[in-house]
Design an enzyme around this catalytic site. Structure first.
Site, short mmCIF file in Angstrom:
data_model
loop_
_atom_site.label_atom_id
_atom_site.label_comp_id
_atom_site.label_asym_id
_atom_site.label_seq_id
_atom_site.Cartn_x
_atom_site.Cartn_y
_atom_site.Cartn_z
N ARG A 39 39.77 44.60 50.31
CA ARG A 39 40.89 44.43 49.36
C ARG A 39 41.76 45.69 49.29
O ARG A 39 42.14 46.13 48.22
CB ARG A 39 40.35 44.10 47.99
N CYS A 40 42.06 46.25 50.42
CA CYS A 40 42.79 47.51 50.51
C CYS A 40 44.11 47.26 51.23
O CYS A 40 44.22 46.36 52.06
CB CYS A 40 41.93 48.52 51.29
#
Length: 162
Positions: A34-35
């Site tokens: 989730r970057c």
């Protein structure tokens, strides 16, 4: 002691068996699902496909230390990587790369400086460490260094076995 002597588990359980990579070039990357840099998974997989027949592998190391960007269970991480990016390279268990609980794998990596002179703590997700076939750290790359950038590709090609 070589980086490849460190014990670490595989994402799916059991040993990741780092000694199996002796004689190979390995790009160790702390990864997160989730970057903003998560699309680098595509470039990492491309490198895996491009060089695996020449004695190279990417080794993904999930880490949740940077703004909680890898919160998933091993099953969730594995499913995300395979369905979203078609990841075939090996992944380790989720570990800490900084701080008191830093995994021994990263304790053996972080003393190496990148081209800009940075050594010490990992700065963010997708920091890359290139391990030469003899188990030494050959190079370190910032999180923003794209996997298929000229600097990364040249470093990999310079240490490929044979």
């Amino acid at each position: 002691m070589s980086v490849l002597d460190v014990e670490i588990d595989a994402l799916t359980g059991g040993s990741a068996d780092l000694p199996q990579y002796r004689g190979k070039a390995v790009l160790v990357v702390n990864v997160a699902s989730r970057c903003g840099l998560t699309p680098q998974y595509a470039g990492l997989e491309s490198l895996q496909k491009r060089y695996e027949e020449r004695g190279f592998t990417v080794l993904g190391v999930p880490c949740n230390q940077f703004m909680g960007q890898e919160p998933g269970s091993p099953e969730e991480i594995s499913a995300f990587c395979s369905t979203t990016y078609g990841v075939t390279f090996p992944m380790t268990e989720k570990v800490d790369v900084n701080g008191e609980g830093r995994h021994p794998l990263y304790s053996s990596l972080v003393s190496v400086a990148d081209a800009g002179g940075h050594s010490g703590d990992v700065r963010w997700n997708f920091e890359k460490f290139l391990i030469a076939p003899d188990g030494t750290v050959a190079a370190r790359f910032s999180p923003q260094a794209e996997p298929e950038s000229e600097e990364v590709v040249e470093a990999i090609e310079a240490v490929l076995p044979g």
